[in-house]
Design an enzyme around this catalytic site. Sequence first.
Site, PDB file in Angstrom:
ATOM      1  N   GLU A 150       0.811  -1.226   0.000  1.00  0.00           N
ATOM      2  CA  GLU A 150       0.000   0.000   0.000  1.00  0.00           C
ATOM      3  C   GLU A 150       0.844   1.275   0.000  1.00  0.00           C
ATOM      4  O   GLU A 150       0.550   2.218   0.734  1.00  0.00           O
ATOM      5  CB  GLU A 150      -0.951   0.006   1.204  1.00  0.00           C
TER       6      GLU A 150
HETATM    7  C1  NGO Z   1      -3.967  -4.800   4.675  1.00  0.00           C
HETATM    8  C2  NGO Z   1      -3.099  -3.609   4.958  1.00  0.00           C
HETATM    9  C3  NGO Z   1      -2.904  -3.382   6.443  1.00  0.00           C
HETATM   10  C4  NGO Z   1      -4.223  -3.470   7.168  1.00  0.00           C
HETATM   11  C5  NGO Z   1      -4.879  -4.801   6.881  1.00  0.00           C
HETATM   12  C6  NGO Z   1      -6.211  -4.950   7.583  1.00  0.00           C
HETATM   13  C7  NGO Z   1      -1.835  -5.360   4.311  1.00  0.00           C
HETATM   14  C8  NGO Z   1      -0.684  -6.178   3.933  1.00  0.00           C
HETATM   15  N1  NGO Z   1      -1.843  -4.038   4.352  1.00  0.00           N
HETATM   16  O1  NGO Z   1      -2.999  -5.876   4.677  1.00  0.00           O
HETATM   17  O2  NGO Z   1      -2.322  -2.128   6.637  1.00  0.00           O
HETATM   18  O3  NGO Z   1      -4.013  -3.355   8.564  1.00  0.00           O
HETATM   19  O4  NGO Z   1      -5.059  -4.992   5.511  1.00  0.00           O
HETATM   20  O5  NGO Z   1      -6.866  -6.139   7.326  1.00  0.00           O
END
Ligand code: NGO
Length: 796
Positions: free
Chosen positions: A333
């Site tokens: 992200e």
């Molecule tokens: C995503 C995000 C995290 C969140 C999570 C919540 C990943 C790898 N990045 O997983 O920042 O906390 O979802 O389910």
Amino acid sequence: MHRRALALAAVTILAAAGLVAGATPASAAVVSLQSVVPVPVTVQPATGVTYTLPAGAAIQTDAGSAAVGTYLAGILRPSTGYALPVTTVSGTPSSGIALLLSGADSSVGAEGYQLDVTASVLTIRAQTAAGLFYGVQTLRQLFPGAIEARTVQPGPWEVAGGRIVDRPRYAYRGAMLDVSRHFFGVDVVKRYIDHISQYKLNTLHLHLSDDQGWRIVVDAWPRLTSVGGSTQVGGGPGGFYTKAQYSDLVAYAAARHITIVPEIDMPGHTNAALASYAELNCDNVAPPLYTGTAVGFSSLCVGKELTYTFVQQVLNELAALTPGPYLHIGGDEANSTSDADYRTFMNRIQPYAGAAGKTVMGWHQLGQADHTPGRIAQFWGTTTSDPDLSAAVAKGDKVVMSPANKAYLDMKYTNETPLGLSWAGLIEVQTAYNWDPATLVPGVPASAILGVEAPMWSETLTQLAHIEFMAFPRMPAIAELAWSPQSARNWDTFKVRLGAQGPRWTTQGISFYRSPQVPWATAPPTGGRVEAESYTSQSGVQIVADAAAHGGNRVGYIDAGDWIGFSGVSVAGRTGFTARIASGGTGGTIQVRSGSATGPLLGSVAVPNTGGYGTYADVSTSLTAGSGSLFLVFTGSGGGLFDIDDFALTGTTPPATNLALNKPATADSRCATNEGPEKAVNGTTNGGNADKWCSVGATKWLRVDLQSSTAVGRVVVRHAGAGGESAGFNTRDFDIQTSGDGTTWTTAAQVRGNTANVTTSTFGPVAARYLRLNVISPTSTSDQAARIYELEAYAA
Ligand code: NGO
């Protein structure tokens, strides 16, 4: 309110005839060899053969397996009450328990084991200590569930005869804990390590940094924790691990054959770092600390040289704390970093891990950057094809599977689940279980898959009970994917094996989600269940007919202070309380009291939302010593918070070995020659005025050397009034402290405002070589003296 109307109609007083807690349960059926989770590779029961652990059994080990023997003894001793000495093996043992590093079937490989149960001896063989450790986890499940109790239980301790030959499917069997969104202290992480090791996982990935918090000390960048660690989601106090605490976690995990993989998430998810150091920002302006749950808004400054100095120093310090092979550098992200910048950044920082002797691990977006030797891409997508994952695999990365719609333990089970998120979907137990890591993503060949990991993100989770509720029963489900061959896995047999774990978890005090998909075994944990509606006195509650309740009824709590009392149920000698409850709200508490609804408070358990009145869960608390009849008092805003179905008082009279008796004792002073510290450990309080340790001066301490590291869970102090002196001299304020080295002390319990003649402090067992009583304020301002007639320490 409808529940109030029912209450007025249903104030019924029932006799407790035949429902006395403490009745010895009928001998539980021997646990089948077929009931182990994760399911073993081969199981051959020996019909009609049963091993019964005798009181005099020894745990016999090779030189290289003594630590596993000590670990097993630590599990078996409290509940059996047996000494179970760990001895060095001679020849092939024909009785007791043997943990041997030779003679295993060659198929067990590096992490497998062979378990043989005959009528005379339990033998686990493996090629490594890790293999023996996993054999021990299997053996644990073959004993009755009461083996998990921390107080002596009646037994018998029988194990079904036969042979299990077992080995793991995947080398990487992981769980992840996000300690950044909400911080969890060392004790919580250790308990989670215990939980995952029970199901043969071997990796704990710690998500140590994110927008909301930086959780590990970096000496070169101290503000990361002093500023960046100072809050969390929702604005709480946050927290962080010192290097010593982190190393303690690493060692605790290693003793359970678990490798910790530390993650510093970069270049996104870095607001906590950017808030700590203005100079890390492209505009040299530090953003405020962040306590929300949005993602994708932060980025390290890719164009700045200081960024790379920072990352390299952070990774070097982290590598120095990490005996394991991997450093996880995040990479998910990075929505505020351009694709080109992302590649520039990652290509530059990945070699830092290699230079520090470590292998790079990252979320699967890392596939956009160059491959580095041994690199692991962790797949967290929800689709069955992903360009970044394909790129990673094409470049030669190995893959750890954590598909968010199957393996994320922070997703809600159902729409009614009070905790968790749902962006990747709802994950009931069957959904968590019914997938195959080798075939989920068609483009990824089975040979590329290193293993499986179940991440637990903590945006909505603030306490241990939340972690446990989300992990159980899904973590054991994912553990079976990681350990067991696909051919041996089957939902219909798994759900029965899983359901049989329920009473074990209850005994362990684990609050778990009672999924309606699972046929939960309802065997009482220990000591027999008491129906809540069998009270002999009450105030304000109602009885509600409910087909799902044991005995057909549950007891409704209406207003704060409502209570139920049981004249036939004594709390004497009881150390734990477990209640089956159904709850539609949070904020409620069950108080365990003795004698009356306002009698001494022995324990108190916070009631989580179980998902409504259709969903039951067990909640537990430990109890301090008490006597008299049981009263349960309900607090909280009432009116629909929770109802109680039944409960059990656990534990018989705790083992009465006073670990401090006649041990070397020292103190900072004594009032008179014959009032020295030795008098506080001489086992008596009846020698009159001179049978005490008396001390003068502003600070006073009494220290006992237990002479070896000893599990201590309860400390009893007998004060002036217990020795026949005026109770007005009873020590009022003091701490009970423990130490491994006699230098660094940890406070296990605090007593303030005491007026009782005898105080009992109970805490989760602590390994202590030394015990110290620190008197905070003098008992009597007239003579400034502390008067301790006896200091006693017990395992539980
Ligand atoms: C995503 C995000 C995290 C969140 C999570 C919540 C990943 C790898 N990045 O997983 O920042 O906390 O979802 O389910």
